[in-house]
Structure formats: structure tokens, C-alpha cells
Design a protein around this motif. Sequence first.
Motif, mmCIF file in Angstrom:
data_model
loop_
_atom_site.group_PDB
_atom_site.id
_atom_site.type_symbol
_atom_site.label_atom_id
_atom_site.label_comp_id
_atom_site.label_asym_id
_atom_site.label_seq_id
_atom_site.Cartn_x
_atom_site.Cartn_y
_atom_site.Cartn_z
ATOM 1 N N LEU A 169 -38.129 51.788 41.955
ATOM 2 C CA LEU A 169 -39.094 52.196 42.818
ATOM 3 C C LEU A 169 -40.419 52.458 42.214
ATOM 4 O O LEU A 169 -41.419 52.158 42.593
ATOM 5 C CB LEU A 169 -38.785 53.354 43.863
ATOM 6 N N ALA A 187 -41.844 49.326 40.730
ATOM 7 C CA ALA A 187 -42.312 48.387 41.852
ATOM 8 C C ALA A 187 -43.651 48.950 42.461
ATOM 9 O O ALA A 187 -44.656 48.325 42.602
ATOM 10 C CB ALA A 187 -41.513 48.409 42.995
ATOM 11 N N SER A 188 -43.555 50.336 42.453
ATOM 12 C CA SER A 188 -45.027 51.173 43.191
ATOM 13 C C SER A 188 -46.103 50.924 41.999
ATOM 14 O O SER A 188 -47.361 50.568 42.614
ATOM 15 C CB SER A 188 -44.507 52.624 43.296
ATOM 16 N N PHE A 215 -47.190 47.391 42.262
ATOM 17 C CA PHE A 215 -48.020 47.262 43.777
ATOM 18 C C PHE A 215 -49.281 47.612 43.245
ATOM 19 O O PHE A 215 -50.255 46.995 43.901
ATOM 20 C CB PHE A 215 -47.233 48.174 44.452
ATOM 21 N N LEU A 216 -49.648 48.846 42.785
ATOM 22 C CA LEU A 216 -51.118 49.123 42.436
ATOM 23 C C LEU A 216 -51.717 48.481 41.470
ATOM 24 O O LEU A 216 -52.927 48.654 41.279
ATOM 25 C CB LEU A 216 -50.976 50.706 42.045
ATOM 26 N N GLY A 217 -50.854 47.595 40.534
ATOM 27 C CA GLY A 217 -51.851 46.528 39.693
ATOM 28 C C GLY A 217 -51.681 47.327 38.375
ATOM 29 O O GLY A 217 -52.339 46.801 37.350
ATOM 30 N N LEU A 218 -50.745 48.258 38.086
ATOM 31 C CA LEU A 218 -50.665 49.336 36.812
ATOM 32 C C LEU A 218 -49.580 48.533 36.162
ATOM 33 O O LEU A 218 -49.432 49.257 35.049
ATOM 34 C CB LEU A 218 -50.844 50.478 37.230
ATOM 35 N N GLY A 232 -42.690 44.336 43.614
ATOM 36 C CA GLY A 232 -43.868 45.138 43.824
ATOM 37 C C GLY A 232 -44.995 44.423 43.920
ATOM 38 O O GLY A 232 -46.047 44.337 44.565
ATOM 39 N N ILE A 287 -45.673 41.837 46.562
ATOM 40 C CA ILE A 287 -46.115 42.432 47.631
ATOM 41 C C ILE A 287 -47.453 42.569 47.823
ATOM 42 O O ILE A 287 -48.445 42.605 48.458
ATOM 43 C CB ILE A 287 -45.287 43.516 48.195
ATOM 44 N N LYS A 317 -50.500 41.109 50.055
ATOM 45 C CA LYS A 317 -50.892 42.204 50.755
ATOM 46 C C LYS A 317 -52.274 41.533 51.625
ATOM 47 O O LYS A 317 -52.585 41.682 52.786
ATOM 48 C CB LYS A 317 -51.109 43.397 50.133
ATOM 49 N N ILE A 374 -44.942 39.109 51.912
ATOM 50 C CA ILE A 374 -44.368 40.853 51.640
ATOM 51 C C ILE A 374 -43.116 41.014 52.199
ATOM 52 O O ILE A 374 -42.608 41.867 51.779
ATOM 53 C CB ILE A 374 -45.513 41.572 51.872
#
Lengths: 274, 312
Positions: free
Chosen positions: A206, A209-210, A213-216, A226, A229, A233, A243
Motif C-alpha cells: 500500500l 502504491a500510495s 500515486f503521488l508521483g514519488l 497506484g 490510478i 485521475k 481508475i
Amino acid sequence: MKIQFRKFSTIFWLATIVLTIVLLMSAVPGLFTGYDPIKQDMTALLRAPYKEHIFGTDNLGRDVFSRVVYSARLDLFIGFFAMIVPAVFGTLIGTLSGYYGGKADAVLMRILDIFTAFPTMVLVIAIVALMGSGIKNLFWAIWLVGWREYAKLVRSEVVVIKNQDYIAAARTLGYSDLRIMFRHILPNVLSTIVVYAITDIMMCMLMGASLSFLGLGVPTPTPEWGAIIADGKNYMMTAWWIIAFPGIMLAFTGISISIVGNGLSGALIDRRNG
Amino acid sequence: MDEFVYILKRILQMIPVLIIVTVLIFFGMRMIPGDPALLMLGNRASDEALAMMHAKLGFDKPLMIQYFLFLRDCVLFRFGDSITLRMPITELFKQKAAITISLTAMTIIFDVLISVPLGIYCGMHKDSKLDTFLNSASLVFVSIPEFLIGLVLLMLLAVRIHVFPVGGWGNSFGEHIRSLILPSLTGALMTSSLVMRNIRENVIKVLNMDYVDFARSKGLPEIWVRMRYVLRNVLIPAVTLLAMRMTAMLAGSIVIESIFALPGIGQMMLNAILARDYPLVQATVYLFALIVMIMNLITDVSYSILDPRVKL
């Protein structure tokens, strides 16, 4: 570790089936889809799910289903690999520290106390912030942070076990410290580590994926739930399928790992309590 | 008096930790391969621009001097200007803090509103239908990343039916509140599952305690027993857990603010990381460390106020 499999509930077996499918996806993605996950098709942009593309296509015409399938490998890899390194390292540190005690142990515990005061995700983001984004730094960040829990957990058990009679017996027999630690103490700590590690796989997955998701984390166009998604977005209003499907996969995998972990830890604790 | 000495001691203990944090921040950023100035300006930067950026970041001085200048700035909260936003960093923090603090406050309110009544109900009616259902629901919310919960709420309540704004901060107080509801609900769902479980376990434990039996056998009304004897002992660990989650909210705010386009500290930090705005990143990481430590101190002190048995 002998476990009685008949005792598990239906939900447990459903979760196991989901995880088996996800594992199969990561092992042989070609079995599920014939599409290339990063090949763009400018003639089929943002198509809703239909016969050829059952999960639809994204803004670059890539097949969402194949992207979701190919992501399984990377996501599970992140979950497992981000867990295993700190698990081994933390277990070693915790065992040594707990077994030998003394000043080094006191100093180590003091340092651990300071750093466990910082929430895991805050530390991971701080490290990624300082070192820069990308998948290599994502692993480093989770590794640098993750071993704390294992070291604490293992140490607290080792401190109890090392004063038991059978350890004293092993010592009287003249066994070396290494042999006592690895043959007599560690096997008894193992079930605790395994129980924590299963949940940890989910947490690491997770977290990966998080961050993606933030692009990091995982950079585009590499398929990762991630990251997909994050890409989708911007098209959320019109193209929900980009998504929705990776989201469902991520949620199902996370929940399944939780359920299987809960079931196994219950079984392991039952077994230990006789 | 004891408490005062304890707090003073804790504050003094924070100093070496903060120094370690500054060392890690400072040398961590310098360990990255490549020249931060070059990364910020791009590969085609002229030599003059590069030299100017070096001077601005203080890279033309020896490393140790650079570190002590950085330490001085940290102590005085003088962080210089952000490179991308071209504003004093302290000023930026002042502007953005209100949003992040309101987000955290509202999340905590939702947390309490969800977890306390449900946790108590489930503990009192163990194995009832609602209890079994909420137990599974909490497992689900703990196993799903926050950004997914946020996106689902956004899709259902803002995009499909326009109950809440899709994002942004709004201009009036009413709009602010409206735009905070979905983000704080996102943050609250996972935390309140954890807190709810904790309260449930403790209610079950406390209900079996001798002092509860004793209170009942004295003939006290059941409602009084529950309020006075059960609730108080249950809420103490819950408060600690909640306070711990509040520090975790710092990381959560980065995710949540970016989904709902709330211009708070979290979003600013994310943009700073992505744009490699190093002065801003350093300052934010330092600030996060400071907030976590102060929050932990407040948690420990409030614990001893709530539970007189705990000595500081």
C-alpha cells in the motif's frame, strides 16, 4: 509449522483464491492477456470497456486490463521485497541486542525509541523527499524505516526466551552463542515474525502504491496500480474505468492479504497455546 | 511541580534529537548524486546562473560552515525563500498552516464521532450482527490505501451526485467547511476503524473487571456504572491512539490534500519534492519532525492528566 487447514473459514479460502489469481497474474501475465501494457494505440483512446478491451483503454489507448494484470508482479514484488530486507535485518539486530544485552542494547533501544516516535509514512515520505523520487529510493526509504518494528518485536521476545531453562541447558552443554541464537531462540520467535510480516507485506504494498500515486514512486509508463490510478485521475469524470479496475485489484489484494494474515496468525497462536 | 520538571526534561531531550534530525536532513540532501542547483535550473543553465544559485544556496562555502548556517536557520526559523514559489518559506507556512490544521481538526472530530459510539456499542453487544459487520468493515478500511478511499468518495459524492465540491478550498467560511468534509472523512475512515476496534476490545475487557461487578452489586444504576466506571477507563487508551494517529495525519495530509486539491502544507510539500525545491523540502521535513515531537510530548502529558495512575 503444522497448521490444521480444516479450521479456516470460507472467507479465508475466498481470500486465498484471490491471492492465488494475483500470484498467477504476476507469474505469467501472458496467460491472462495478449495486449502489451505499454503499447499505445492512437485509434482507441479512452474507450469504455467493450469486447476487445474488457477494462477499456486509457488516454494513450493502452489496454487497461493488461496494465492491471502486468501491475500485479511489480506490486507484489514491492510488498514482498520491501518487507523481507528489513525483516531479516531487524530480526538479526533484535536477536543480537536482546541476547547480549549491555550497553550496546541500551543505546540501540534509546535510538529505536526516538525513531518509533515518528510515524512510518512520515519517515518514508521524508526520506523520499530528501533522496528524490523513484523506485530505488522507494525501497531504500521503506528499508531504512521498516527494520525498527522487527528489531523491537524480536528483542522483546528474545529477552524473555534467553532466561528459560532450556537455554540454560544449551549453555551448560557448551553450545556456542551463535548456535543458541539460531537453533534454540530464533525458531521460537519465528511465528511472531511471520504473523507481523504478512501484514507488513500489505502495508509495504500500500505504501508503494500510495507513493506511486503521488508521483514519488514507480515512474510512468511502468504498470503499477497506484501509478495507473494517478494517470487516470485526470480523466475521472469521463473515463471511470481507468481508475476503477486497478483500484478494485489493489483493494482486493490488500483485503485478501489481511484476511489470510489474520487466519494464519490465529492458527499460529492457537498452535502455540496448545 | 513534578510535571513541570518532567516537561522541561522532555524539552531538553528534544534538543539532541533535533540536532540529529538536522544532520540527517542536511547530509541526506548532499548525498544525492548530482548538483541540486543543476537539477533545479536544468541541464542547459549558464555558468553564471549556476554560480548564482550556488551562492544563493550557500554551496560556495565549506561543508561544515554550510551545516552550521543551516542549523542556525533552523533554530531561528529563518528558512530563506522557496525557489519555485519565490516567497519566504516562513510566510508560506503561515498561509498554508490554517488549511492543514483545519483538515486535521475536522478529521479528529469525524474520528471521535464515528469510533466512540460504534466502539462502545460493539463492545457492549459483542457478536451482535452490527458488531460482526463493523469488524469486517474495519478490516476493509485498514487494508485499503487512503488515496483509494478518497477517490471513491470523490467519485460517488462529488462527481456523480454534486453534494460536495470536487476540490479546492473555496472563498467563504461555509465553502471552507463544505470542502473539508470529504477530505476529513477520507482521513477519518481508516483511523476510526483502528480506534473503534481499540475501544471495543477495552469495553469487553473492562466489563469483566471486578470493580464493575462491585459497582453493580452496590446497586448503582447500570447507566451510571457504564458512564463512570467503564467509559472513563476505555477512553484513556483511545485518546492516546488518536493522538498517535494525529501525527500520522501529517503524511496523510500529503495524500489527501493532493486528491482534493486543498492548498495546504501537504500539497506544498509534494509540489516541492516534485519540483526539487530543496530549501522548501528541508524546511518542511524539519517542521514535520518538530511537530511530531511536540505532539508526542502533549500525548504523554495528557495521558497522565487523564489517568492519575500514570506517573510522569
